[in-house]
Write an enzyme that holds these catalytic residues in place. Structure first.
Site, mmCIF file in Angstrom:
data_model
loop_
_atom_site.group_PDB
_atom_site.id
_atom_site.type_symbol
_atom_site.label_atom_id
_atom_site.label_comp_id
_atom_site.label_asym_id
_atom_site.label_seq_id
_atom_site.Cartn_x
_atom_site.Cartn_y
_atom_site.Cartn_z
ATOM 1 N N CYS A 41 34.031 43.197 47.276
ATOM 2 C CA CYS A 41 32.990 43.959 47.958
ATOM 3 C C CYS A 41 33.384 44.162 49.405
ATOM 4 O O CYS A 41 34.428 43.695 49.862
ATOM 5 C CB CYS A 41 31.648 43.253 47.866
ATOM 6 S SG CYS A 41 31.608 41.712 48.781
ATOM 7 N N CYS B 34 34.450 41.273 51.630
ATOM 8 C CA CYS B 34 35.823 40.779 51.519
ATOM 9 C C CYS B 34 36.699 41.442 52.578
ATOM 10 O O CYS B 34 37.566 40.811 53.170
ATOM 11 C CB CYS B 34 36.404 41.082 50.144
ATOM 12 S SG CYS B 34 35.597 40.195 48.819
ATOM 13 N N ASP C 39 41.432 40.862 21.609
ATOM 14 C CA ASP C 39 42.439 39.824 21.784
ATOM 15 C C ASP C 39 41.662 38.520 21.956
ATOM 16 O O ASP C 39 40.458 38.534 22.199
ATOM 17 C CB ASP C 39 43.264 40.144 23.031
ATOM 18 C CG ASP C 39 44.215 39.025 23.373
ATOM 19 O OD1 ASP C 39 44.890 38.542 22.448
ATOM 20 O OD2 ASP C 39 44.264 38.621 24.547
ATOM 21 N N ASP D 159 43.802 41.554 27.351
ATOM 22 C CA ASP D 159 44.082 41.262 28.748
ATOM 23 C C ASP D 159 45.528 40.907 29.030
ATOM 24 O O ASP D 159 45.997 41.111 30.126
ATOM 25 C CB ASP D 159 43.176 40.145 29.256
ATOM 26 C CG ASP D 159 43.671 38.786 28.844
ATOM 27 O OD1 ASP D 159 44.121 38.673 27.689
ATOM 28 O OD2 ASP D 159 43.632 37.846 29.655
#
Lengths: 60, 824
Positions: free
Chosen positions: B103, B106, B508, B697
């Site tokens: 965001c 940061c 996965d 991923d």
């Protein structure tokens, strides 16, 4: 209605200026990060000593 | 599970964990040493305001790596890739790619934290592209210190070496914005003049004033057509040269012809002008395309490519001497030394040492593989517990990692392409309109040659494909923004067209259905006087110096007890002294070895069982396993309720696959599949007629992600997986998937409504225009109104409340409401 012949060219002149201003803003990177810049002003309330780095200035 | 959430990352704090940081005068709980260190560093820098500013939780940081982890970035040949001179003096500018920016706060944190460092002049961070430009004085600070500081406050820094493509993207984005600005400002002005002209047409206007207003409209609309709408003309030209009719062709035809006709009408003071319609149409189309482009770029920019998985330097051993060399210089036959925790830079054969190697990146297998002299190691995997001496057999392009990348490219070529609905309509639409215009011209030529040209023109203008060509982009742009709000970043424009057609969802395992981290699932005490908490504390103390992936399960309790004389027994376990007691943790036979007793029988329950033992015998069994994401079960149930098949496809060979499939409610599962197997299985499904949505991923999933009809990668996924997927799941909440499918179905419905409306409008207007019955002002208003209606209809998508009510008029009734589970 005669005033239109005078006012519309002025309006168009202003649009021209607005476009120029917008181009300058885009080219200097002010629209590169739309999320952060709008909120940055909220962050620096109690820190005055450090200055905020400008958004990317090394543009061509 | 404890109800307290970690103040830094928001994950639950395990019971008995004692990490905390004092932030703003209040002691805040932390879930692990990583979060504690990061929060501590933030507070120590006086930046604890960060926690007030942020509006989303942080990523859970990896444990802060040792300083020398970044030393390689100081090497001159490495620096050349991301550091360049800046300004007149000796300043330098480093371009960094920063992972974990969630965001705007940061950005603030990074700029403040780096800005406080000695030698750093200026920092600018772009949350959109996840990139930072740091201007620094090389005599005062080394680049590696920048990396180390970024890691200290919980971000994942990497050099941004693909600067060229970034420049390209930036140029493209700025050009799009400039066009949008010109079209927007132009539209507003021309609209104003048009209102005057509308009133003039209805209540009378001096010819002189009318002509004047037309001339100023022409003046303002000209840059809109020649500057803002240029991409449509060039795309149409490309499409014509490629002998196809894309939607750009009728769009350009409409803009071009309407402009020429209006120009003609203005100059010769006859006919009617359409400047406001042209401008508005251009503006809406550009808006849709810009939204889509920004989403695409954002996903693409997050990726640093495959090379980032490999280290930059390797330790080469030559005649007993250890040298640090760039990985690019490695060749087959070289000998390299791998320390615990090193990422392996090239494929090779072990010649000395024994160690567990984590190959999860390549195979998806969660347990590390035991390597001994003679076994093969692959680039990209991680050496976990002790040093290895490896002879390189393949480096660079020849490694297995690169082979996977080539597999990805092949899979992408073979990916089922799908022509956008609008483009399919465009072909015959253009043909039809041209035929109608020519027919009208020929017909009127015989009837009334004077009017032939104007009738033909009004046919072309009235049937302007405005509504038709806006139908899809407007809905897709609205749906894309809505999806981003609910947590799915759409990278590929056609995802929304593919999703409603999906028949099968393939997951996965590690990191997708599960959190991807080992957890303690069960503790079985074998000795009176011990508590579960004490077992956890002892195990954490024993594992505190281990790089083994399983050691992460004990992170939360680290530091509750101290251990000394720690010794690692490769492939077997650890040994050490805790509170004056000699303890062993690991495989059963290893743990009880000093007592001479026989190892107790492994409990029947699922999981990976470790035995804790002291000098007198076994103390407790600890079961480790990867736990399901909390949203997995609900998401699978909802997908099934919507009539989709679900399947689990994992590279892992263990019995875990079956257990997790059962826990998630998935009946079909397949274990031990290599990346090639996964792709082959996928293609087999596709040949059977299934449309597959792949959710994954790992790097081993990348080929399937690229080959599937639609694909979604997790935010924690390997960079390459993210860049090849059609969408990225931003918050790890799998419930977003059924929501996204529901939204995509709704989007399809709205596209169809739009197309029906546009075609209906044209079907009505075309015959009237051919007969010469449409007055020009009606054509202009009809054109603008039909575009506006389409856009407003599409905007309904951005307010749609997905997931809260059944969205299923495309499904057989009865199936819809049965499986809907409310979101927690």
């Amino acid at each position: 209605m005669d005033s239109l012949y005078f006012l519309i060219p002025i309006a168009i002149l202003f649009i021209g200026l607005a476009v120029k201003l917008f181009f300058w803003a885009v080219n200097s990177g002010q629209y590169d990060d739309l999320e952060t810049e709008g909120r940055r002003i909220l962050f620096d309330d109690d820190e005055s000593g450090v200055d905020v780095p400008e958004q990317d200035e090394r543009d061509d | 599970m404890s109800s307290t959430a970690c103040y830094h990352c928001g994950l639950p704090v395990p019971a008995g964990s004692n990490f905390s940081v004092r932030i703003g005068g209040v002691e805040r709980p932390m879930c692990c040493p990583g979060c504690e260190a990061v929060a501590g560093a933030i507070v120590a820098g006086g930046l604890d305001n960060f926690y007030r500013y942020r509006d989303s939780r942080n990523e859970r940081p990896e444990e802060v790596p040792p300083e020398d982890r970044w030393a390689a970035y100081d090497l001159a040949e490495v620096q050349r890739q991301y550091v360049r001179p800046f300004g007149d003096d000796d300043r330098q500018l480093a371009s960094l790619l920063i992972g974990g920016i969630s965001c705007a706060a940061c950005v603030w944190l990074i700029e403040k934290h780096l800005g406080q460092l000695e030698g750093v002049d200026k920092v600018s961070v772009n949350a959109n592209t996840q990139r930072a430009q740091v201007c620094f004085d090389p005599s005062a600070i080394r680049p590696s210190q920048l990396f180390a500081e970024l890691a200290r406050i919980g971000y994942r820094p990497a050099p941004a070496t693909s600067a060229n493509s970034e420049d390209l993207i930036q140029r493209e984005q700025r050009a799009a914005l400039r066009r949008l600005g010109v079209a927007g400002l132009g539209t507003m002005q021309v609209m104003m003049f048009a209102v005057a002209l509308y009133f003039g047409a209805s209540s009378g206007i001096e010819t002189e004033l009318q002509s004047y207003l037309r001339w100023v409209s022409l003046l303002v609309a000209t840059p809109v057509v020649f500057f803002a709408a240029r991409p449509f003309f060039s795309a149409a030209w490309r499409s014509l040269r490629g002998r196809s009719l894309s939607m750009d062709v009728p769009v350009s035809l409409a803009i071009g012809l309407a402009y020429v006709a209006s120009f003609y009408a203005t100059v010769f003071e006859t006919g009617e002008v359409y400047f406001e319609s042209i401008s508005m149409f251009t503006f809406f189309l550009l808006l849709g395309r810009t939204v889509e482009m920004r989403a695409r770029h954002r996903a693409g920019l997050a990726s640093g490519g495959l090379a980032q998985l490999l280290p930059l330097t390797a330790t080469k051993v030559e005649k007993g001497e250890e040298n640090s060399v760039p990985v690019a210089a490695l060749a087959a036959g070289d000998t390299i030394l791998l320390r615990p925790g090193d990422t392996i830079p090239a494929d090779g054969e072990v010649i000395e040492g024994e160690s567990g190697v984590d190959e999860s990146l390549l195979s998806g297998e969660s347990a590390p593989r035991q390597k001994s002299p003679g076994s093969t190691v692959y680039a990209g995997s991680v050496n976990s517990d002790s040093s290895l001496l490896v002879r390189v057999t393949a480096a660079g392009q020849a490694t297995r990692l690169s082979a996977i990348e080539r597999l990805v490219e092949r899979a992408q070529l073979e990916k089922p392409r799908q022509v956008a609905l609008a483009d399919r309509v465009a072909g015959w639409f253009v043909g039809l309109v041209l035929v109608a215009a020519l027919t009208a011209f020929a017909f009127w030529w015989h009837l009334d040659a004077e009017r032939a040209f104007w009738v033909a023109l009004s046919v072309l203008v009235v049937t302007c494909p405005c509504a038709l060509s806006l139908a899809t982009p407007a809905a897709v742009a609205a749906a894309t923004l809505r999806l981003q709000q609910i947590g799915l970043l759409v990278a590929a424009g056609n995802l929304l067209e593919t999703l409603p057609r999906i028949t099968r969802v393939v997951f996965d395992k590690t990191g997708t259905l599960t959190r991807g981290e080992p957890h303690i699932t069960q503790i079985e005490l074998l000795r009176d006087g011990w508590t579960e908490q004490r077992v956890k504390d002892c195990a954490a103390a024993l594992e505190s110096h281990s790089n083994h992936p399983l050691a992460r399960a004990f992170r939360a309790w680290r530091g509750n007890l101290g251990a000394s004389e720690l010794r690692l027994h490769t492939g077997q376990g650890v040994e050490g002294v805790v509170d004056g007691e000699r303890l062993r943790l690991g495989r059963a036979d290893f743990a009880v070895q000093p007592t001479g007793a026989a190892a107790p029988e492994i409990p029947a329950a699922e999981g990976q069982w470790l035995l804790l033992a002291d000098t007198e015998g076994p103390v407790a069994w600890i079961a480790l396993g990867d736990s399901l994401r909390p949203s997995a079960r609900g998401a699978v149930a909802r997908l099934q309720a919507e009539g989709l098949h679900t399947e689990l496809l994992s590279g892992d060979q263990s019995a875990e696959v079956a257990r997790l499939a059962a826990a998630a409610g998935i009946r079909d599962f397949r274990a031990g599949a290599s990346p090639e197997d996964k792709l082959a299985h996928l293609q087999q499904l596709q040949r059977r007629g299934d449309k597959v949505l792949m959710v994954g991923d790992g790097l081993n999933d990348v080929p399937v992600l690229s080959g599937a009809d639609a694909s979604v990668a997790m935010l924690s996924a390997a960079d390459l997986a993210q860049s090849r997927a059609d969408a990225i799941l931003l918050n790890g909440d799998l419930m977003v998937l059924p929501d996204a499918i529901a939204l995509a179905r709704k989007c399809r419905r709205i596209v169809r409504q739009n197309l029906t409306w546009a075609l209906g409008y044209n079907a009505l207007a075309l015959p009237l225009a051919v007969c010469g019955l449409v007055p020009p002002w009606a054509a202009a208003i009809g054109m603008s109104a039909s575009s506006l209606i389409v856009v407003l209809n599409a905007l309904r998508l951005s307010r749609s409340r997905v997931g809260k009510r059944p969205v299923g008029n495309l499904l057989p009734t009865g199936q819809v409401s049965s499986g809907l589970i409310s979101r927690g």
